[in-house]
Design a protein around this motif. Structure first.
Motif, PDB file in Angstrom:
ATOM      1  N   ARG A   3      -4.145   1.637  -2.570  1.00 54.87           N
ATOM      2  CA  ARG A   3      -3.056   2.103  -1.693  1.00 54.87           C
ATOM      3  C   ARG A   3      -3.019   1.341  -0.380  1.00 54.87           C
ATOM      4  N   VAL A   4      -4.163   1.193   0.270  1.00 62.31           N
ATOM      5  CA  VAL A   4      -4.158   0.574   1.607  1.00 62.31           C
ATOM      6  C   VAL A   4      -3.971  -0.940   1.539  1.00 62.31           C
ATOM      7  N   LEU A   5      -4.246  -1.545   0.387  1.00 63.76           N
ATOM      8  CA  LEU A   5      -4.029  -2.983   0.207  1.00 63.76           C
ATOM      9  C   LEU A   5      -2.833  -3.232  -0.708  1.00 63.76           C
TER      10      LEU A   5
ATOM     11  N   ILE B 137       0.624  -4.248   8.212  1.00 69.55           N
ATOM     12  CA  ILE B 137       0.115  -3.069   8.917  1.00 69.55           C
ATOM     13  C   ILE B 137      -1.203  -2.618   8.292  1.00 69.55           C
ATOM     14  N   THR B 138      -1.996  -1.939   9.085  1.00 69.45           N
ATOM     15  CA  THR B 138      -3.236  -1.334   8.603  1.00 69.45           C
ATOM     16  C   THR B 138      -2.943   0.139   8.341  1.00 69.45           C
TER      17      THR B 138
ATOM     18  N   GLY C 297      -8.816   1.781  15.961  1.00 68.26           N
ATOM     19  CA  GLY C 297      -9.080   3.190  16.235  1.00 68.26           C
ATOM     20  C   GLY C 297      -8.514   4.127  15.182  1.00 68.26           C
ATOM     21  N   LEU C 298      -8.408   3.636  13.962  1.00 67.79           N
ATOM     22  CA  LEU C 298      -7.875   4.443  12.861  1.00 67.79           C
ATOM     23  C   LEU C 298      -9.020   4.972  12.006  1.00 67.79           C
ATOM     24  N   SER C 299      -8.695   5.947  11.144  1.00 65.93           N
ATOM     25  CA  SER C 299      -9.668   6.564  10.283  1.00 65.93           C
ATOM     26  C   SER C 299      -9.187   6.536   8.839  1.00 65.93           C
TER      27      SER C 299
END
Length: 121
Positions: free
Chosen positions: A36-38, A53-54, A114-116
């Motif tokens: 999902r994040v990639l 985006i991250t 600063g993300l989780s």
């Protein structure tokens, strides 16, 4: 890298893991979170490297379904309703073969911004 073809794609019963076996018998386990994040979608990757985006907060994401796209890719629908990425066999092979580096880069980006990995409550 010559193009690899999948022999099998299997989603775990809890929908959190995709196991893919390629024609050279290499087998990779890719978490739903990593997929999902990639995501290769323009929503995540942008239309140029500076637009990428991250994505945070996806630790608990799951795979809802997978649909074949021709003979070259699969569309994955996640339970957060993201479904715009087409995961080519080449991209899935890259995610598997470079998993440790790609995942560490993602974790470093989260930290820098600063993300989780955890969802916002």
């Amino acid at each position: 890298m010559s193009e690899r073809w999948p022999k099998e794609l299997r989603v775990s019963p809890d929908r959190k893991l995709l196991t893919i076996t390629f024609d050279n018998d290499e087998r990779f386990e890719l978490s739903a979170e990593m997929l999902r994040v990639l995501s290769p979608s323009a929503e995540v990757q942008g239309h140029s490297p500076d637009q990428r985006i991250t994505v945070g907060g996806k630790r608990n994401v799951a795979i809802m379904k997978m649909d074949p796209i021709g003979h070259y890719a699969v569309r994955i629908t996640f339970d957060d309703m993201h479904d715009t990425g087409l995961y080519s066999w080449v991209y899935l092979y890259k995610l598997g073969s470079e998993r440790a580096t790609l995942w560490q880069n993602y974790l470093d980006e989260l930290n820098e911004k600063g993300l989780s990995r955890d969802p916002v409550r």
